[in-house]
Design a protein around this motif. Structure first.
Motif: not given
Length: 215
Positions: A90-111
């Motif tokens: 998750v830590a490997r994947l979450i950074g690039p995902a947040l770069e694509l969608n920095p306003l995702s509350l879903d991704l932010s909670v997981i990160a």
């Protein structure tokens, strides 16, 4: 997520709030002034707590009017890795995902959950950053309306954000059913350990219109 903080905010503030989001005005602002929007977005990504309520509203809802908005990106590989507790992945994947969608509350909670476990480089700094950003997104949604009646729903830019507000911020129990009141979705639920039913209303027309236009 600081669930208790948000529940307290919700209970205290709901009677005072009646605020509709002017999507047209935000769209004009973002499309006519992309550099100014990018500056606000960069401040948000840096967890700048001096952003005003109106600025955060522009950042969050304005993202839906940028070329980066793609609510169909659900990042299933991140959710699958999190569900099997492969937090390194998750830590490997979450950074690039947040770069694509920095306003995702879903991704932010997981990160936030992963960084709070001390996973990845500089997890403490990243956890603080994600905690602030998660709070800012959640507060923006909670301040968008009262949520307790259809004429003043909570406004979200994705259904995944709606689910995070219900499950992680408000902390609901089972969802009993859903209904539509025009463009607004009504969610009927109970709180854990209680039988009394409650209803909250959400407007997710930005995502719904996006998906309709791309069928």
């Amino acid at each position: 997520m600081r669930k208790n903080l948000f529940i307290a905010f919700l209970l205290v503030s709901l009677p005072l709030l009646l605020r509709a989001i002017d999507y047209r005005a935000i769209e004009v602002d973002v499309t006519m002034h992309p550099a100014e929007y990018k500056a606000l977005l960069d401040r948000f990504i840096a967890a700048d707590t001096t952003l005003t309520t109106d600025e955060m509203s522009t950042v969050y809802y304005g993202f839906a009017f940028t070329p980066s908005y793609e609510p169909r990106d659900s990042f299933p590989e991140i959710h699958a890795a999190y569900d099997r507790q492969d937090f390194q992945e998750v830590a490997r994947l979450i950074g690039p995902a947040l770069e694509l969608n920095p306003l995702s509350l879903d991704l932010s909670v997981i990160a936030l959950a992963v960084y709070e476990r001390g996973i990845g480089p500089t997890p403490g700094a990243k956890a603080l950053n994600m905690a602030i950003r998660s709070d800012m997104i959640a507060n923006t949604i909670l301040q968008s309306g009262r949520g307790t009646f259809a004429q003043s729903p909570f406004y979200v830019i994705s259904d995944s954000d709606r689910r995070r507000i219900l499950n992680n911020v408000i902390g609901i129990g089972p969802v009993i059913g859903t209904d539509r009141v025009g463009d607004v979705e009504a969610i009927k639920f109970t709180f854990p350990g209680h039988s009394r039913q409650h209803i909250l209303y959400f407007d997710n027309t930005l995502e719904e219109n996006f998906l309709k236009n791309r069928k």
